[in-house]
Design a protein around this motif. Structure first.
Motif, short mmCIF file in Angstrom:
data_model
loop_
_atom_site.label_atom_id
_atom_site.label_comp_id
_atom_site.label_asym_id
_atom_site.label_seq_id
_atom_site.Cartn_x
_atom_site.Cartn_y
_atom_site.Cartn_z
N VAL A 31 0.84 -1.20 0.00
CA VAL A 31 0.00 0.00 0.00
C VAL A 31 0.88 1.25 0.00
CG1 VAL A 31 -1.63 1.35 1.40
CG2 VAL A 31 -2.03 -1.09 1.05
N MET A 32 1.91 1.27 0.84
CA MET A 32 2.79 2.44 0.92
C MET A 32 3.54 2.67 -0.38
SD MET A 32 2.12 3.70 3.79
CE MET A 32 3.37 4.96 3.79
N THR A 40 2.70 1.67 -3.41
CA THR A 40 1.73 2.06 -4.44
C THR A 40 1.31 3.52 -4.25
OG1 THR A 40 0.97 -0.22 -4.60
CG2 THR A 40 -0.46 1.47 -5.53
N GLN A 41 1.02 3.90 -3.01
CA GLN A 41 0.63 5.29 -2.72
C GLN A 41 1.73 6.24 -3.15
OE1 GLN A 41 2.00 7.58 -0.32
NE2 GLN A 41 0.51 9.13 -0.85
N SER A 42 2.97 5.89 -2.86
CA SER A 42 4.10 6.75 -3.21
C SER A 42 4.20 6.93 -4.72
CB SER A 42 5.39 6.15 -2.65
OG SER A 42 6.50 6.90 -3.06
N LEU A 57 1.79 6.44 -7.02
CA LEU A 57 0.62 7.16 -7.54
C LEU A 57 0.69 8.65 -7.19
CD1 LEU A 57 -2.26 4.62 -6.74
CD2 LEU A 57 -1.11 4.99 -8.94
N ALA A 58 1.12 8.96 -5.97
CA ALA A 58 1.21 10.35 -5.52
C ALA A 58 2.21 11.15 -6.35
CB ALA A 58 1.58 10.41 -4.05
N GLU A 100 -1.57 17.94 -2.99
CA GLU A 100 -2.75 17.07 -2.89
C GLU A 100 -3.67 17.54 -1.76
OE1 GLU A 100 -2.72 12.66 -3.78
OE2 GLU A 100 -0.59 13.01 -3.32
N THR A 111 -6.15 12.69 3.25
CA THR A 111 -4.90 12.45 3.97
C THR A 111 -4.84 13.42 5.13
OG1 THR A 111 -3.81 11.83 1.91
CG2 THR A 111 -2.39 12.38 3.76
N HIS A 164 -6.18 9.72 -13.01
CA HIS A 164 -6.74 8.52 -12.38
C HIS A 164 -6.85 7.39 -13.41
CE1 HIS A 164 -7.57 10.16 -8.48
NE2 HIS A 164 -8.48 11.01 -8.89
N ARG A 204 -8.90 -0.38 6.19
CA ARG A 204 -9.02 0.91 6.89
C ARG A 204 -9.96 0.83 8.09
NH1 ARG A 204 -9.75 3.14 2.37
NH2 ARG A 204 -11.98 3.49 2.53
#
Length: 185
Positions: free
Chosen positions: A41-42, A44-46, A48-49, A63, A91, A144, A167
């Protein structure tokens, strides 16, 4: 100090490693499925961000500021308090008041004290803020699609369901942790 190149992972060990482990150059599997999922998750988030950072940078927003502007557009012209923005941000940010200060300095939001209680300050989006969102809306949707459009509708529903489930077990989702602005006084 001389750094040695990473030793290649033997083919037999490579076969036992997950895609993330290989991507990160790990030589051994993760210690648990939970650890791997968290790191996935971390990572992927990095990744994508980074696309959104590049998209927003020429417009002078982040963001978090983009998200705050969208919240304010959604609440309408009456505006809302900083605490509501803090509660709705995707966030968490440590200081929503500073975020609003930056938006006000850029003339993207305005502050209004209400007559009934001068302690209450409402934040509302300005015409400039609405214009900025109008410039970004299509670009954000396009990004997206570029980032996640390769997943089928079914895969996206599954991904969203699993992320919501993950979550739901966190202290934040249970109300245990709040930002200062969201804390009742």
């Amino acid at each position: 100090m001389v750094t040695r190149p990473a030793r290649p992972v033997p083919a037999k060990a490579k076969a036992k490693l997950s895609p993330l482990a290989l991507e990160l150059g790990k030589r051994k599997p993760f210690e648990s499925g939970e650890q791997e999922a968290y790191l996935n998750v971390m990572r992927t988030q990095s990744l994508l961000a980074a696309g959104f950072d590049a998209l927003f940078k020429p417009f002078g927003v982040s963001e978090a500021t983009f998200n705050a502007l969208r919240i304010l557009r959604g609440v309408g012209p009456a505006g809302c308090a900083c605490s509501r923005i803090a509660e709705q941000l995707v966030t968490r940010v440590p200081d929503v008041t500073r975020l609003v200060d930056r938006l006000e300095l850029a003339r993207l939001v305005g502050r209004t004290r209400i007559e009934e209680d001068r302690r209450v300050v409402l934040i509302s989006i300005t015409r400039a803020g609405l214009d900025l969102l109008a410039k970004l809306d299509r670009r954000v949707l396009r990004l997206h699609h570029e980032q996640l459009g390769h997943l089928s509708a079914s895969e996206l529903r599954t991904l969203n369901r699993l992320l919501a489930k993950a979550r739901s077990a966190t202290p934040v989702s249970k109300g245990a942790l709040r930002t200062d602005a969201a804390r009742p006084r």
